[in-house]
Design a protein around this motif. Sequence first.
Motif, PDB file in Angstrom:
ATOM      1  N   SER A 264      -2.023  36.464   5.188  1.00  0.00           N
ATOM      2  CA  SER A 264      -0.568  36.554   5.147  1.00  0.00           C
ATOM      3  C   SER A 264      -0.020  37.718   5.970  1.00  0.00           C
ATOM      4  O   SER A 264       1.192  37.850   6.105  1.00  0.00           O
ATOM      5  N   VAL A 265      -0.889  38.545   6.498  1.00  0.00           N
ATOM      6  CA  VAL A 265      -0.455  39.689   7.300  1.00  0.00           C
ATOM      7  C   VAL A 265      -0.112  39.192   8.703  1.00  0.00           C
ATOM      8  O   VAL A 265      -0.903  38.478   9.328  1.00  0.00           O
ATOM      9  N   PRO A 266       1.061  39.545   9.247  1.00  0.00           N
ATOM     10  CA  PRO A 266       1.389  39.135  10.619  1.00  0.00           C
ATOM     11  C   PRO A 266       0.340  39.610  11.620  1.00  0.00           C
ATOM     12  O   PRO A 266      -0.302  40.642  11.422  1.00  0.00           O
ATOM     13  N   ALA A 267       0.180  38.846  12.692  1.00  0.00           N
ATOM     14  CA  ALA A 267      -0.887  39.123  13.654  1.00  0.00           C
ATOM     15  C   ALA A 267      -0.740  40.495  14.288  1.00  0.00           C
ATOM     16  O   ALA A 267      -1.735  41.236  14.441  1.00  0.00           O
ATOM     17  N   ASP A 268       0.491  40.889  14.669  1.00  0.00           N
ATOM     18  CA  ASP A 268       0.657  42.188  15.315  1.00  0.00           C
ATOM     19  C   ASP A 268       0.471  43.341  14.333  1.00  0.00           C
ATOM     20  O   ASP A 268       0.013  44.422  14.713  1.00  0.00           O
ATOM     21  N   VAL A 269       0.805  43.122  13.057  1.00  0.00           N
ATOM     22  CA  VAL A 269       0.540  44.157  12.048  1.00  0.00           C
ATOM     23  C   VAL A 269      -0.959  44.300  11.812  1.00  0.00           C
ATOM     24  O   VAL A 269      -1.481  45.413  11.721  1.00  0.00           O
ATOM     25  N   TRP A 270      -1.663  43.163  11.741  1.00  0.00           N
ATOM     26  CA  TRP A 270      -3.111  43.234  11.543  1.00  0.00           C
ATOM     27  C   TRP A 270      -3.798  43.897  12.739  1.00  0.00           C
ATOM     28  O   TRP A 270      -4.769  44.638  12.571  1.00  0.00           O
ATOM     29  N   ALA A 271      -3.310  43.655  13.940  1.00  0.00           N
ATOM     30  CA  ALA A 271      -3.880  44.308  15.118  1.00  0.00           C
ATOM     31  C   ALA A 271      -3.735  45.827  15.013  1.00  0.00           C
ATOM     32  O   ALA A 271      -4.665  46.575  15.352  1.00  0.00           O
ATOM     33  N   ALA A 272      -2.584  46.294  14.528  1.00  0.00           N
ATOM     34  CA  ALA A 272      -2.401  47.733  14.348  1.00  0.00           C
ATOM     35  C   ALA A 272      -3.336  48.279  13.273  1.00  0.00           C
ATOM     36  O   ALA A 272      -3.878  49.383  13.415  1.00  0.00           O
ATOM     37  N   LEU A 273      -3.557  47.519  12.182  1.00  0.00           N
ATOM     38  CA  LEU A 273      -4.461  47.972  11.128  1.00  0.00           C
ATOM     39  C   LEU A 273      -5.902  48.005  11.615  1.00  0.00           C
ATOM     40  O   LEU A 273      -6.662  48.944  11.287  1.00  0.00           O
ATOM     41  N   GLU A 274      -6.320  47.012  12.399  1.00  0.00           N
ATOM     42  CA  GLU A 274      -7.683  47.009  12.929  1.00  0.00           C
ATOM     43  C   GLU A 274      -7.891  48.169  13.892  1.00  0.00           C
ATOM     44  O   GLU A 274      -8.938  48.820  13.886  1.00  0.00           O
ATOM     45  N   ASN A 275      -6.885  48.463  14.707  1.00  0.00           N
ATOM     46  CA  ASN A 275      -6.969  49.622  15.597  1.00  0.00           C
ATOM     47  C   ASN A 275      -7.009  50.926  14.806  1.00  0.00           C
ATOM     48  O   ASN A 275      -7.704  51.875  15.196  1.00  0.00           O
ATOM     49  N   TYR A 276      -6.270  50.977  13.703  1.00  0.00           N
ATOM     50  CA  TYR A 276      -6.278  52.174  12.847  1.00  0.00           C
ATOM     51  C   TYR A 276      -7.679  52.468  12.332  1.00  0.00           C
ATOM     52  O   TYR A 276      -8.135  53.622  12.359  1.00  0.00           O
TER      53      TYR A 276
END
Length: 636
Positions: A264-276
């Motif tokens: 349910s996490v938006p793709a661009d938000v998940w990309a930021a979390l994976e980069n974090y």
Amino acid sequence: MRRFLEPWLLLASLLVAGLVFAQPSPPAAAAPAKATAAQAPPPAPMAEPAAGDEDAGTDEADSADEADPEDEAAADDENAVEPDEPEEPPRSGYADLTGTLEALDETDGLRVSLHTGGLKAKRGFTPIEVSLHNTEAVPRSLRLSFQGYGSGASTTVRTVELAPRQRLTTYLLVPVAVQNGTFTIEGPTIRPRTGNVYLDEGTAVATLVLGTAKAFEAGTGIPRTESGKPSQVDVRFLSVQDAPRELAAYVGYPSVLVTEDVASVPADVWAALENYAAVGGSLVLARSPRDVRQRLPLLGQEPERDAWNAYGFGSVYLCQGGAEDCGKAVASVEEESKPLLEPIGPAPRWENNRFALRGGEVPLLPNALVPVGRFLVLIFLFSLVVGPGGLMLARRKGPVALLIGVPAVALLTCLIIIGDSVLGEGFVTHASRYSYTWLDRPRDRVVTAAVAGYYANLSSDKVQLPATGVLLAPQELDEWLVDVSWTGGGMEAEGLLPARTYVEWGELAVVPTRARLVVRKEGEGWKVQNALGAPLQAGYVRLGKSWYSLPELADGAEGSVAELKDDASGELVRGFVSPPGSAMHRSREDVGSFALPLKDGDFVARLGGAGFAPLAALKVQLHEGVHYVRGQVDTP
């Protein structure tokens, strides 16, 4: 002539007197005592012991001298009374530091809500949440800005385009050096509005939670602490759908917890979390997804559940053992977790040390130090010319020649100093850069952590960083003097490198790249091609069960590798990736999985040049560049 020499003789006598009185005075205890009328009379002489008492006194003195010092120390310890220290009450539960929602004046068809009192990040930037609602059928162009209190404070801005009837949640990322200030929103067709913003530093482990308080309590088993009692975790809640898209919004928090389903996490938000997680953060997933290897590609082949898994420079925790286990994982994160490389700021203003940084550390650039030797030589030559030379000139040519000669010599000395500065340093920016980099070849990207020291003779232009990068200031920075714009998703900084001032900046970034190291079989041996985009200085590669040392190669060159005869292990890699002496105190002692033994197809190399971080694109004169890269080789 005598009238002319008298001022010079007077000046010389004053200089000599100043040097004499400038000598440090001896300690007061070492100064000889002088008898004065105000002093107390000397003590009365001690009475001589009787003949019979002399031996007894001697025996007592001998027995006192023979006393065991350890017994005396033990007796002192027994007699010492330890002060009663108040015990800190046990920490439990979590404190909700999301802040309060403040609605600004609702006029001109625009509703503005501002979150204030939220949990402040530990480093980098703190996101300030702003909710906008355009109630009219016309588009709007809005400028959001934040300025800290005090004259000359820097400004953080973001420009947004609001469509008709649109609701939008956006964030202003404010430097952590600024704790409170004024928020302003303005536009062509609206009345400017302002609001006061303050941030809460918290007292426990700072955790950013993407989800609701109810989901957090159910997923971790951590209850909300009672008012007035110390908390175990400080929490700030954000909506998953409206969470920030920039990496800089997350890096400042030691841990980030996602309570919702990852799907349910938006793709661009998940990309930021994976980069974090890749750049060094601690990411906790309360609901571990089935396709975890696809969503977190840097995980091992078989990631562990209910345990911390290394992920680039950071770590990921996959909760599966229940709420209690997930709650322990959140509470186990270190409150003062530091990045792999961290810049050092200037010494405090009250310390009289102009040539060292905080803690007595030396700058990474020799250009940052004043050339005392050259200046002393110039001053000495100037004194000789003006003093004895002026006397000889006055005797031979007269006072008029001296009145002309002394200003001319002073002007010539100033021109020499200016010329030495221009020719020796020029108008370029000097830099020394150091970094650690993971090369992710399957996804053509690098995960890098860098630190650099800069000295610019002229202030730099605006500097652009992508949304997948973040700039880190020294932790001890007292004031922030850089104007920042977050329009367009990335970061644009103005005033990053002030003129004739030594500064250090850290960088964390995930950026695309085509860098690679190609290995191919040739006869009985192996050949390697350096396509990493920088000179290869040294390194190691593992092919099968054998370890090989990489040769020194220019960018684009080929060479043969040499097999290591001795058994290689993790100590070889750990010793190889140790930071150079100049950057030793800016790096963590433990570099984590970066120093683990190489697997089949892995390599680790030391490169020169500017590195892979975003600020590597700056035009600088590089004093030193040391960059460690680890990844997998390419084979034909």
